[in-house]
Design a protein around this motif. Structure first.
Motif, short mmCIF file in Angstrom:
data_model
loop_
_atom_site.label_atom_id
_atom_site.label_comp_id
_atom_site.label_asym_id
_atom_site.label_seq_id
_atom_site.Cartn_x
_atom_site.Cartn_y
_atom_site.Cartn_z
N ASP A 152 0.91 -1.23 -0.02
CA ASP A 152 0.04 0.02 -0.06
C ASP A 152 1.07 1.41 0.17
O ASP A 152 2.24 1.19 -0.01
CB ASP A 152 -0.78 0.05 1.11
CG ASP A 152 -0.20 -0.18 2.52
OD1 ASP A 152 0.81 0.85 2.58
OD2 ASP A 152 -0.56 -0.77 3.53
N THR B 105 -2.04 8.36 5.98
CA THR B 105 -2.15 8.51 7.48
C THR B 105 -2.14 10.04 7.51
O THR B 105 -1.68 10.83 6.71
CB THR B 105 -1.10 8.02 8.02
OG1 THR B 105 0.21 8.59 7.92
CG2 THR B 105 -1.18 6.71 7.95
N ASN C 137 1.23 3.39 2.16
CA ASN C 137 1.19 3.92 3.67
C ASN C 137 2.87 4.00 3.84
O ASN C 137 3.75 3.16 3.18
CB ASN C 137 0.64 3.04 4.57
CG ASN C 137 -0.75 3.41 4.69
OD1 ASN C 137 -1.29 4.31 4.02
ND2 ASN C 137 -1.55 2.70 5.16
N GLY D 177 -2.00 2.71 -3.71
CA GLY D 177 -2.70 1.90 -2.98
C GLY D 177 -3.89 2.23 -2.57
O GLY D 177 -4.27 3.34 -2.71
N PRO D 178 -4.77 1.55 -2.14
CA PRO D 178 -6.33 1.94 -1.97
C PRO D 178 -6.43 2.62 -0.59
O PRO D 178 -7.65 2.97 -0.29
CB PRO D 178 -7.21 0.38 -2.10
CG PRO D 178 -6.10 -0.47 -1.47
CD PRO D 178 -5.00 0.01 -1.96
N TYR D 179 -5.53 2.62 0.34
CA TYR D 179 -5.54 3.17 1.69
C TYR D 179 -5.46 4.45 1.62
O TYR D 179 -4.32 5.11 1.09
CB TYR D 179 -4.73 2.61 2.71
CG TYR D 179 -4.75 0.98 2.42
CD1 TYR D 179 -5.99 0.17 3.04
CD2 TYR D 179 -3.90 0.07 1.88
CE1 TYR D 179 -5.99 -1.13 2.91
CE2 TYR D 179 -3.98 -1.25 1.83
CZ TYR D 179 -4.99 -1.78 2.59
OH TYR D 179 -5.20 -3.23 2.21
N GLU D 180 -6.28 5.32 2.18
CA GLU D 180 -6.00 6.83 2.34
C GLU D 180 -4.89 6.93 3.48
O GLU D 180 -4.48 6.18 4.11
CB GLU D 180 -7.25 7.57 3.07
CG GLU D 180 -8.58 7.46 2.12
CD GLU D 180 -9.67 8.59 2.57
OE1 GLU D 180 -9.18 9.45 3.37
OE2 GLU D 180 -10.68 8.03 2.33
N TYR E 211 -3.97 5.95 -3.73
CA TYR E 211 -3.11 7.02 -3.00
C TYR E 211 -1.51 6.58 -3.13
O TYR E 211 -1.48 5.41 -3.35
CB TYR E 211 -3.62 7.28 -1.59
CG TYR E 211 -4.87 7.67 -1.50
CD1 TYR E 211 -5.10 8.89 -1.37
CD2 TYR E 211 -5.91 6.61 -1.47
CE1 TYR E 211 -6.35 9.31 -1.21
CE2 TYR E 211 -7.20 7.36 -1.49
CZ TYR E 211 -7.34 8.37 -1.11
OH TYR E 211 -8.75 9.06 -1.16
#
Length: 455
Positions: free
Chosen positions: A156, A186, A158, A181-184, A217
């Motif tokens: 991801d 931090t 992050n 990656g699909p995660y917003e 992201y």
């Protein structure tokens, strides 16, 4: 087998095949305009790797390098590390830093070749007599600052806040992030992006390779220049993700580049397109060092061309943004600097542009007429202030007139009752130098209309 396809499938030859001729007859000049972008002089090298660099030839690099080679610009490549000993990169790679594998430098990567490939597309210088062999990057005099991520490519997005801050603090003017990656992100990563924006560093990221409208992201994060890919046929690559955040596209199909083991590789995706946009940004920042990061991006978007041959697109299309980069035009055309943040959407905690504002979507405006202050534009604030002055003045005049009438005029209910305040028959808005328009609730111009991407 993939290597054997090399020069035989270069874009110039595809364009001049029978299929292209029939297309020309069918749709005329629009296709010609799009095609002209990708027709470059054929390579004189006998090296199959160089001959296979159709994307580089598409940019007509000999003309580009007369304008800029990326000298004095450092491009950070946040990725899997870079093999700085590669024959096509040696001398152009700084030590950098690894945020994985216990730390250390990031310039001796011998495993994952993704970061090496991105670095070569940006600042490869080839090798052999006249540097005619191997991979040549679009900005061959730029320096690469390798920053190895915590996670290998494919993870991801992050855990890159430290990498971004390190790149900013070590002189990068452009940061290439060919991962998604699909995660917003931090809060720490969002803060790091805001830090880069405030330090005038251009962040460039790939949109992803799922062929969907899902925002990935860091490309979809405000403050980042999001990049999609274009195929050899001039159309948007089918696997290129799309959305309102896309700003540019660049070649991303069957792209040769440097590797680790083996020495060269061929790949398809938005990673390679992102590297080409970062290289183009390095060229612009080298030739125009006084431009801000957003203004450098503005040169790229203002000179881009859509897959169907349109230029000067007012609003980014969800599929291709403002179009395919044209580095030579970005370097050679007379383009006003524009707003500080150019086409970029800004993070909430970033500094407002100097002398320019943001539209309702947070994009930098060209003239600053709609700069947002506490949710209202300066014109709105000024108008409201003026309205308050009018009301107060009207009250004062009304009191004075009323007192005078009580002293000298006819009794209440006489002929003077109901006369418009400020003069007989003269609307107050005209007396004070403005005129209300239908539908406008105050004495200030209505906010400029906003248009959704692609409209």
């Amino acid at each position: 087998m993939a290597f054997e396809l090399g020069a035989a499938a270069c874009w110039g030859e595809v364009l001049y095949g029978m299929g292209f001729t029939r297309t020309l007859r069918a749709v005329g000049g629009v296709v010609v305009a799009g095609a002209l972008l990708f027709v470059g002089a054929p390579s004189a090298s006998a090296d199959y790797i160089r001959d296979g660099q159709w994307a580089l030839d598409a940019f007509n690099p000999q003309k580009v390098w007369k304008e800029s080679t990326g000298k004095n610009v450092t491009v950070a490549v946040i990725d899997s590390g870079v093999n700085g000993d590669h024959v096509d990169l040696k001398g152009n790679v700084l030590p950098g830093k690894s945020f994985a594998d216990g730390g250390g430098t990031a310039d001796h990567e011998s495993g994952d070749d993704h970061g090496t490939a991105m670095a070569a597309l940006i600042a490869g210088h080839g090798h052999g007599p006249g540097h005619a062999d191997g991979i040549m990057g679009l900005a061959p005099d730029a320096k690469i600052l390798p920053v190895k991520r915590n996670e290998t490519f494919g993870g991801d997005a992050n855990e890159v806040d430290g990498a971004i801050r390190y790149a900013v603090d070590h002189g990068a003017k452009v940061i290439n992030m060919s991962f998604a990656g699909p995660y917003e992100l931090t809060e720490g990563e969002k803060s790091a992006i805001g830090y880069a924006v405030k330090k005038d560093v251009l962040l460039v990221a790939g949109s992803g390779n799922d062929g969907t409208g899902e925002p990935l992201y860091p490309a979809a994060e405000p403050g980042v220049l999001a990049v999609g890919a274009v195929a050899e046929d001039g159309q948007v690559l089918g696997k290129s993700n799309y959305g309102s955040h896309i700003r540019l596209i660049a070649p991303g199909e069957r792209i040769y580049s440097a590797g680790t083991h083996p020495k060269y590789r061929q790949a398809t995706g938005t990673s390679d397109a992102t590297a080409y946009v970062s290289a183009a940004a390095a060229l612009v920042r080298s030739k125009f060092p006084d431009l801000t990061a957003g203004q450098a991006a503005n040169r790229l978007t203002k000179t881009a061309i859509s897959p169907d041959g349109r230029t000067g697109i007012a609003s980014p299309d969800p599929k291709y943004g403002y179009g395919v980069i044209r580095p030579y035009r970005a370097l050679s055309e007379d383009i006003p600097p524009g707003a500080k943040n150019g086409p970029l959407t800004m993070p909430e905690d970033s500094d407002p542009p100097a002398g320019a504002g943001t539209d309702a979507e947070g994009n930098g405006t060209r003239d600053g007429a709609s700069e947002v202050v506490g949710g209202l534009s300066p014109l709105a604030v000024a108008g409201m202030a003026l309205g308050v002055v009018v009301v107060v003045l009207g009250v004062v005049i009304g009191v004075v007139v009323g007192q005078k009438k009580r002293r000298n005029g006819p009794p209440p209910g006489g002929p003077a009752f109901g006369v418009p305040m400020g003069g007989v028959g003269v609307p107050p808005q005209q007396q004070f130098g403005y005129d209300q328009q239908p539908g406008n609730p105050g004495p200030y111009p209505p906010a400029p209309p906003t248009h959704p991407p692609g409209q």
